[in-house]
Design a protein around this motif. Structure first.
Motif, short mmCIF file in Angstrom:
data_model
loop_
_atom_site.label_atom_id
_atom_site.label_comp_id
_atom_site.label_asym_id
_atom_site.label_seq_id
_atom_site.Cartn_x
_atom_site.Cartn_y
_atom_site.Cartn_z
N ARG A 102 39.13 38.38 52.01
CA ARG A 102 39.96 37.56 51.00
C ARG A 102 38.78 37.51 49.64
O ARG A 102 39.21 37.51 48.49
CB ARG A 102 40.14 36.25 51.57
N VAL A 103 37.70 37.48 50.08
CA VAL A 103 36.58 37.33 48.83
C VAL A 103 35.62 38.24 48.85
O VAL A 103 34.95 38.25 50.00
CB VAL A 103 36.05 35.90 48.60
N GLN A 127 41.60 38.56 47.60
CA GLN A 127 42.00 37.60 46.42
C GLN A 127 41.30 37.75 45.42
O GLN A 127 41.53 37.41 44.31
CB GLN A 127 42.44 36.34 47.04
N HIS A 128 40.03 37.67 45.51
CA HIS A 128 39.03 37.39 44.53
C HIS A 128 38.08 38.70 44.74
O HIS A 128 37.60 39.16 45.74
CB HIS A 128 38.25 36.32 44.58
N ILE A 130 34.68 40.40 42.64
CA ILE A 130 33.62 40.32 41.55
C ILE A 130 32.63 41.34 41.73
O ILE A 130 32.03 41.44 43.01
CB ILE A 130 32.89 38.74 41.59
N LEU A 150 45.48 40.22 44.84
CA LEU A 150 44.25 40.09 44.23
C LEU A 150 44.81 39.07 42.94
O LEU A 150 45.54 39.48 42.00
CB LEU A 150 43.80 41.37 43.56
N LYS A 151 44.05 37.72 42.74
CA LYS A 151 44.36 36.94 41.64
C LYS A 151 43.11 37.04 40.65
O LYS A 151 43.42 36.60 39.68
CB LYS A 151 44.45 35.69 42.27
N LEU A 152 42.17 37.45 41.20
CA LEU A 152 41.01 37.33 39.98
C LEU A 152 39.90 38.68 40.18
O LEU A 152 39.52 38.97 41.26
CB LEU A 152 39.93 36.22 40.45
N LEU A 153 39.58 39.21 39.15
CA LEU A 153 38.72 40.37 39.01
C LEU A 153 37.69 40.29 37.90
O LEU A 153 38.16 40.12 36.66
CB LEU A 153 39.75 41.70 39.05
N GLN A 154 36.54 40.30 38.25
CA GLN A 154 35.57 40.04 37.26
C GLN A 154 34.65 41.64 37.44
O GLN A 154 34.15 41.76 38.59
CB GLN A 154 34.87 39.01 37.54
N LEU A 174 47.68 39.55 39.81
CA LEU A 174 46.30 39.12 39.04
C LEU A 174 46.71 37.93 38.23
O LEU A 174 47.56 38.18 37.11
CB LEU A 174 45.86 40.42 38.35
#
Length: 218
Positions: A102-103, A127-128, A130, A150-154, A174
């Motif tokens: 998930r991360v 989901q995340h 980085i 995926l909710k967060l992409l950095q 996203l």
């Protein structure tokens, strides 16, 4: 250690070349400054229940397999500052590795040229994501647009990364997209004018080079 039958969290800093015996109850494992471990090759029954794996400052680490292959319950994977680690070094039957991560955090990995294909097995759960401080990273995987959850992409400090992959429906879930110190990618993601803007225009919060381009209403 074998008498600690209810141990859930374990942090290891060792000069040994292999992992110690573990427990079936262990869910969180942190390997920090284990400079003499090169391969996580000894798959011990006690580690198979891991849900979170953090690896940091292990300068001698070369490969995570076959250890990682057995962590079918793994949800969080964080790897930081492992200068020799090559995440593409896997067994031929990597398709058998089916995690539900998930991360995912990949940080300061100079050997990372591309996101490994075996992460593709987590397209429904991730989901995340980085990625930071990976100066050799040249491309994102073609399956990235298929990460439906995926909710967060950095992405930070990846100067050779020049574009986002193509996709008919690019990351529909996203909510937060941020890039920093990726000059060409930043240019391509500029509002309206950038070649990749249409891929991220639907995202509610966008931050480029420490400046909010779009920001969701609180």
């Amino acid at each position: 250690m074998r008498y600690m039958i209810s141990l859930r969290l374990l942090e290891i800093t060792t000069k040994q070349k292999s992992l110690p015996e573990s427990l079936n109850s262990l869910q969180f494992l942190s390997l920090v400054q284990c400079g003499n471990i090169e391969y996580l090759s000894e798959v011990k029954q006690g580690y198979m229940g891991l849900r979170m794996l953090v690896i940091g400052d292990c300068e001698g680490l070369i490969s995570l397999f076959p250890f990682l292959k057995c962590l079918t319950l793994l949800e969080v994977l964080c790897i930081d500052n492992c200068e020799k680690l090559d995440l593409t070094k896997v067994e031929d039957n990597q398709e058998e590795f089916t995690p539900s991560i998930r991360v995912l955090i990949l940080s300061r990995l100079p050997q990372l040229v591309a996101v490994p294909q075996w992460f593709k097995q987590s397209t429904r759960t991730l989901q995340h994501m980085i990625i930071r401080g990976c100066p050799s990273l040249t491309e994102l995987p073609e399956w990235l647009p298929n990460l439906a959850s995926l909710k967060l992409l950095q992405i930070f400090g990846c100067p050779k990364l020049s574009s986002l992959p193509e996709g008919k429906l690019f990351l529909p879930s996203l909510r937060f997209f941020e890039i920093w110190e990726c000059p060409e990618l930043s240019r391509r993601c500029q509002p309206e004018m950038g070649e990749d803007w249409h891929k991220i225009a639907h995202v509610s919060t966008i931050k480029i080079d420490n400046e909010f381009i779009k920001q969701a209403d609180n």
